[in-house]
Design a protein around this motif. Structure first.
Motif, PDB file in Angstrom:
ATOM      1  N   SER A   1       0.809  -1.215   0.000  1.00 37.73           N
ATOM      2  CA  SER A   1       0.000   0.000   0.000  1.00 37.73           C
ATOM      3  C   SER A   1       0.844   1.268   0.000  1.00 37.73           C
ATOM      4  N   ALA A   2       2.166   1.135   0.109  1.00 35.92           N
ATOM      5  CA  ALA A   2       3.058   2.299   0.054  1.00 35.92           C
ATOM      6  C   ALA A   2       3.677   2.392  -1.335  1.00 35.92           C
ATOM      7  N   PHE A   3       4.006   3.610  -1.742  1.00 34.96           N
ATOM      8  CA  PHE A   3       4.538   3.842  -3.077  1.00 34.96           C
ATOM      9  C   PHE A   3       6.056   4.024  -3.042  1.00 34.96           C
ATOM     10  N   LEU A   4       6.715   3.517  -4.084  1.00 38.03           N
ATOM     11  CA  LEU A   4       8.169   3.533  -4.180  1.00 38.03           C
ATOM     12  C   LEU A   4       8.592   4.150  -5.508  1.00 38.03           C
ATOM     13  N   PRO A   5       9.842   4.599  -5.602  1.00 39.17           N
ATOM     14  CA  PRO A   5      10.338   5.106  -6.888  1.00 39.17           C
ATOM     15  C   PRO A   5      10.648   3.956  -7.830  1.00 39.17           C
ATOM     16  N   PRO A   6      10.753   4.202  -9.126  1.00 39.08           N
ATOM     17  CA  PRO A   6      11.165   3.133 -10.057  1.00 39.08           C
ATOM     18  C   PRO A   6      12.526   2.579  -9.660  1.00 39.08           C
ATOM     19  N   LEU A   7      12.689   1.251  -9.731  1.00 36.02           N
ATOM     20  CA  LEU A   7      13.917   0.605  -9.264  1.00 36.02           C
ATOM     21  C   LEU A   7      14.678  -0.123 -10.362  1.00 36.02           C
ATOM     22  N   GLY A   8      14.242  -0.025 -11.596  1.00 36.21           N
ATOM     23  CA  GLY A   8      14.940  -0.739 -12.657  1.00 36.21           C
ATOM     24  C   GLY A   8      14.544  -2.191 -12.726  1.00 36.21           C
TER      25      GLY A   8
ATOM     26  N   GLU B   1       3.084  10.030  -2.135  1.00 36.06           N
ATOM     27  CA  GLU B   1       4.433  10.228  -2.665  1.00 36.06           C
ATOM     28  C   GLU B   1       5.284   8.973  -2.482  1.00 36.06           C
ATOM     29  N   ASP B   2       6.514   9.054  -2.994  1.00 37.70           N
ATOM     30  CA  ASP B   2       7.512   8.035  -2.703  1.00 37.70           C
ATOM     31  C   ASP B   2       7.629   7.952  -1.184  1.00 37.70           C
ATOM     32  N   PHE B   3       7.257   6.817  -0.620  1.00 36.57           N
ATOM     33  CA  PHE B   3       7.122   6.726   0.827  1.00 36.57           C
ATOM     34  C   PHE B   3       8.435   6.988   1.548  1.00 36.57           C
ATOM     35  N   ARG B   4       9.512   6.353   1.125  1.00 39.54           N
ATOM     36  CA  ARG B   4      10.773   6.486   1.846  1.00 39.54           C
ATOM     37  C   ARG B   4      11.273   7.927   1.830  1.00 39.54           C
ATOM     38  N   ALA B   5      11.090   8.615   0.709  1.00 43.66           N
ATOM     39  CA  ALA B   5      11.498  10.019   0.640  1.00 43.66           C
ATOM     40  C   ALA B   5      10.597  10.881   1.515  1.00 43.66           C
ATOM     41  N   ALA B   6       9.297  10.589   1.503  1.00 49.58           N
ATOM     42  CA  ALA B   6       8.351  11.393   2.273  1.00 49.58           C
ATOM     43  C   ALA B   6       8.608  11.277   3.767  1.00 49.58           C
ATOM     44  N   VAL B   7       8.998  10.100   4.245  1.00 47.92           N
ATOM     45  CA  VAL B   7       9.253   9.924   5.672  1.00 47.92           C
ATOM     46  C   VAL B   7      10.325  10.891   6.147  1.00 47.92           C
ATOM     47  N   GLY B   8      11.304  11.174   5.293  1.00 49.74           N
ATOM     48  CA  GLY B   8      12.396  12.046   5.692  1.00 49.74           C
ATOM     49  C   GLY B   8      12.075  13.526   5.625  1.00 49.74           C
ATOM     50  N   ARG B   9      11.052  13.922   4.857  1.00 54.63           N
ATOM     51  CA  ARG B   9      10.826  15.361   4.669  1.00 54.63           C
ATOM     52  C   ARG B   9       9.396  15.828   4.920  1.00 54.63           C
ATOM     53  N   ASP B  10       8.427  14.923   4.880  1.00 55.46           N
ATOM     54  CA  ASP B  10       7.029  15.326   4.983  1.00 55.46           C
ATOM     55  C   ASP B  10       6.687  15.632   6.439  1.00 55.46           C
ATOM     56  N   PRO B  11       6.114  16.824   6.713  1.00 52.68           N
ATOM     57  CA  PRO B  11       5.756  17.171   8.098  1.00 52.68           C
ATOM     58  C   PRO B  11       4.794  16.187   8.750  1.00 52.68           C
ATOM     59  N   ARG B  12       4.013  15.467   7.955  1.00 54.46           N
ATOM     60  CA  ARG B  12       3.049  14.533   8.552  1.00 54.46           C
ATOM     61  C   ARG B  12       3.744  13.395   9.293  1.00 54.46           C
ATOM     62  N   TYR B  13       5.041  13.191   9.042  1.00 56.08           N
ATOM     63  CA  TYR B  13       5.755  12.094   9.691  1.00 56.08           C
ATOM     64  C   TYR B  13       6.654  12.548  10.831  1.00 56.08           C
ATOM     65  N   VAL B  14       6.534  13.810  11.242  1.00 56.42           N
ATOM     66  CA  VAL B  14       7.400  14.321  12.302  1.00 56.42           C
ATOM     67  C   VAL B  14       7.232  13.507  13.581  1.00 56.42           C
ATOM     68  N   ASP B  15       6.003  13.300  14.032  1.00 55.81           N
ATOM     69  CA  ASP B  15       5.778  12.567  15.278  1.00 55.81           C
ATOM     70  C   ASP B  15       6.201  11.107  15.155  1.00 55.81           C
ATOM     71  N   ALA B  16       5.924  10.503  14.011  1.00 54.99           N
ATOM     72  CA  ALA B  16       6.328   9.105  13.811  1.00 54.99           C
ATOM     73  C   ALA B  16       7.849   8.986  13.803  1.00 54.99           C
ATOM     74  N   ARG B  17       8.522   9.949  13.186  1.00 53.09           N
ATOM     75  CA  ARG B  17       9.997   9.932  13.162  1.00 53.09           C
ATOM     76  C   ARG B  17      10.573  10.062  14.561  1.00 53.09           C
ATOM     77  N   ARG B  18       9.940  10.860  15.389  1.00 53.12           N
ATOM     78  CA  ARG B  18      10.447  11.035  16.751  1.00 53.12           C
ATOM     79  C   ARG B  18      10.406   9.724  17.523  1.00 53.12           C
ATOM     80  N   VAL B  19       9.332   8.981  17.375  1.00 51.17           N
ATOM     81  CA  VAL B  19       9.252   7.678  18.030  1.00 51.17           C
ATOM     82  C   VAL B  19      10.335   6.754  17.490  1.00 51.17           C
ATOM     83  N   SER B  20      10.437   6.692  16.162  1.00 55.91           N
ATOM     84  CA  SER B  20      11.403   5.802  15.527  1.00 55.91           C
ATOM     85  C   SER B  20      12.838   6.205  15.859  1.00 55.91           C
TER      86      SER B  20
END
Length: 745
Positions: free
Chosen positions: A250-257, A505-524
């Protein structure tokens, strides 16, 4: 351990049962069809490998009779050579599709999700000139539509929402309404484009729904049952089955070849935030929690300022339920099949590195690992420095902790130098390969499934042979000895569940920059920082989840202190550590209270825990008993843990940096003690090691098997406590044990 210069030929033979397996996929069956199977297997065996991981060859996957005949030849030839055989359960990866056979006969089992969109749709849906007050193009069914009034700051409010009919939802409002309200829709869709099913390094292929009641059983019927039918009595020579990176896509990723396209993706698919779904999920949610899941769907996607408590509770319940259903419905049938046929279930999932990726790909990593007979992990980076500087230490500790909590005998690791080959075009150096194994074994890995490329030339073959022997030495220790672990580190996944929101968005990139993941990042980040800090100070720990704590009970230790035993035969701990922003359910609190009353120790690092959303404040007695320490890892924590009787090796640096040194104490079933040291730095380190290590212990170099006596040190780590000096080479590994102890080679 016995003394001597190095492992003899007899010693190497003794190591064979512990040696790595080579993942060859359909290569063995192809060699059989081409009449070169003997040479194929003899070469791998000559390199020191203990076995192979195989699957039905490509081309008529699971259908071609010639392929099955070749597989039977492989099983017979491997057994004749004493080689172990594992079955890889997919044609490529990720597992679950059976090379497309599952969905070919059961298309209704394709992965589906629930998505969210605000109306009007973005211009990418049909262009700016198209009507955007309609359902998205990939929607399969509308699950709900709501109108939300806007507060003075223009944010939608939850409590005054209105449920809309489809007709009203897709009717463009008049100008006045558009300024005062906002319309959102939740809809069901198939999950493929942009997900791991389409974007991986093997094949773009639609994925089975791991939440569907028949998803796992249909995969087992197409794959595992076919192996049982075709191999017949030869199945007894199969040690384990390996499942590789399933997820609920259910999460989106960038093209990987991707190498191959089996199912062509739609060119007009639009990505909307998505979560896993199954048609019976609303009924399961109601049965579990007594609430209407569909009515609560907006809370899974949006943060409403007037519904924070409801949002946190709803999200935690949703992800908890989905994770449990995934384990029961996908991994459960695989394990059940294996137990019927005497075959071990093993493998690993997708995105093991961080807590936020756990929620995105499988909901709860520990819940899935618990379903495997031999939990596994995936290490694609052969750089020992990344073990403690990156997240690879957590990858191994999750699998090893799940194994200890469930009584599993082994921990598997799929290992390769994929990162180096992708980045540099060349494989990892032999010393780095050995160093990675030393560190992972210290963290609990006892079985290696290797993707390292076929050695070319005599020098490469010698290096690979030495790597296999070094890995086998480590695996023998890990399988025959038990780590001494007195610290339980809470798996704080509930804290991420409560604040997780999906993204388009690309999930892995969004985790690092998207404000919606600030609280989740703090736990992690708090969890990751504490785990690394423990390891870099040579403090062993297990990661303990809610499921383990709910079965825990206090037990008396010989020294009069109370320990917390997780399960009837599970491990016992002297201290429970709570990472920053830990969330405790009322049930977990009630489990901890008897232990705390008996003198058990709970330490909160970086701030105290909170009660789960909707469950009121923390139990007063527990809150008063929890010791709090400031900072993510205070320097005083090591001494504090030792004061509670935790087994922590006593080390002092004589030369080099000990913060990159792993030190794990072990105990043999006969009571003998040992210590494994693994240096993840590219420079040597020399340390003084104190009790229980003493001058009558022996030192074995894990790279060569060479054994010699320890050297006493003039350093005293404490009064009346002598020490021994031990040097560990760059990327090196050392095993220490009494000379009278059992074999450790």
């Amino acid at each position: 351990m016995s003394s001597g210069k190095a492992d003899s030929d007899d010693g190497a033979s003794a190591l064979r049962p512990y040696a790595p397996l080579q993942i060859v996929h359909g290569g063995a069956a192809v060699a059989a069809r081409e009449g070169r199977l003997d040479a194929f297997l003899d070469r791998w065996r000559s390199l020191g490998l203990g076995g192979i991981v195989v699957n039905h060859p490509p081309g008529g996957y699971l259908r071609d009779p010639a392929g099955w005949q070749a597989m039977r030849e492989v099983l017979r030839a491997a057994a004749a050579r004493g080689m172990r055989v594992w079955l890889y359960d997919e044609e490529g990866y990720p597992s679950g599709a059976a090379g497309g056979l599952v969905l070919a006969t059961r298309p209704e089992l394709e992965a589906i999700g629930v998505s969210w969109a605000w109306l009007p749709l973005d211009a990418c849906e049909g262009g700016a000139g198209a009507s955007r007050w309609r359902a998205p193009g990939m929607a399969e069914a509308l699950l709900g539509a709501w109108s939300f009034p806007l507060d003075p700051d223009g944010r939608p409010a939850w409590r005054e929402r209105e449920v809309l009919s489809p007709e009203r939802a897709f009717t463009e409002p008049v100008d006045g309404e558009r300024d005062r309200t906002r319309v959102g829709i939740a809809f069901m869709r198939r999950l493929y484009e942009g997900t791991h099913a389409e974007r991986n390094f093997h094949a773009s292929r639609r994925m089975v729904n791991v939440l569907h009641p028949d998803g796992g059983s249909a995969f087992v019927a197409a794959t595992h049952e076919r192996y049982a039918a075709e191999l017949g009595p030869l199945l007894r020579d199969v040690e384990a089955v390996f499942t590789d990176e399933p997820s609920w896509v259910s999460a989106f990723l960038p093209p990987l070849g991707t190498q191959r396209v089996d199912d062509r993706p739609s060119t007009w698919a639009v990505q909307y935030p998505a979560l896993p779904w199954a048609l019976d999920l609303p009924d399961a949610f109601t049965s579990e929690y007594g609430e209407d899941l569909v009515a609560l769907l907006p809370l899974l996607f949006e943060d409403f300022t007037d519904a924070e408590e409801e949002t946190r509770r709803c999200r935690a319940r949703f992800h908890d339920l989905c994770a449990r259903l995934y384990g029961e419905r996908y991994f459960g049938p695989i394990r059940a099949w294996g137990r019927r046929h005497g075959v071990v279930s093993s493998g690993h999932v997708l995105g093991e590195e961080g807590l936020v990726t756990h929620v995105a790909f499988e909901g709860d990593l520990m819940a899935q690992l618990r379903q495997l007979d031999w939990p596994g992990c995936d290490v694609l980076d052969t750089d020992p420095r990344e073990i403690l500087q990156g997240d690879l230490c957590l990858t191994a500790r999750f699998a090893a902790s799940a194994a200890r909590l469930t009584g599993a005998r082994q921990v598997m690791c799929e290992i390769s130098d994929f990162v180096q080959r992708k980045r540099d075009g060349t494989g990892a150096a032999a010393v780095a390969m050995r160093g990675t194994v030393f560190a992972l074994s210290a963290l609990g890995v006892g079985v290696y499934a290797s993707y390292y490329h076929t050695p070319q030339g005599a020098a490469d073959e010698d290096d690979y042979r030495r790597w296999c022997e070094a890995a086998a030495r480590c695996c023998r220790i890990v399988r025959e000895w038990e780590p001494v672990v007195d610290v339980a580190l809470l798996y704080p996944i509930r804290g991420v569940w409560e604040v997780f929101r999906p993204t388009a968005e690309d999930f892995r990139a969004a985790v690092g920059r998207d404000p919606r993941y600030v609280d989740a990042r703090r736990v992690s980040d708090g969890f990751r920082g504490l785990a690394r800090g423990l390891l870099r100070r040579q403090i062993p720990f297990d990661i303990v989840d809610e499921a383990a704590l709910l079965k825990a009970e206090p037990v008396e230790q010989g020294d009069g202190n109370a320990a917390l035993r997780c399960g009837e035969l599970g491990p016992s701990y002297r201290v429970v550590l709570l990472p920053e922003r830990s969330v405790l359910t009322r049930a977990v609190q009630e489990t901890l209270l008897p232990w705390v009353r008996a003198g058990g120790v709970v330490v909160a690092v970086g701030g105290g825990p909170v009660s789960a959303a909707g469950e009121g404040p923390l139990a007063p007695l527990l809150g008063q008993a929890i010791e709090s320490v400031d900072g993510r890892f205070p320097d005083t924590l090591c001494d504090r843990l030792r004061s509670y009787g935790c087994a922590i090796p006593r080390l002092r640096a004589l030369a080099g940096d000990t913060s990159f040194l792993l030190a794990v104490p072990f105990r043999h079933r006969d009571g003998c003690r040992g210590l494994m040291l693994a240096n993840t730095a590219d420079a040597p380190v020399r340390v003084a090691v104190g009790s229980p290590v003493s001058a009558d212990w022996l030192r074995m170099d894990l790279a060569t098997g060479r054994v010699r006596a320890l050297c006493p040190s003039r350093i005293k780590l404490r009064k009346d406590d002598g020490a021994c000096a031990v040097g560990v080479a760059a990327y090196g590994g050392v095993w220490l044990s009494p000379s009278a102890g059992p074999p450790g080679r």
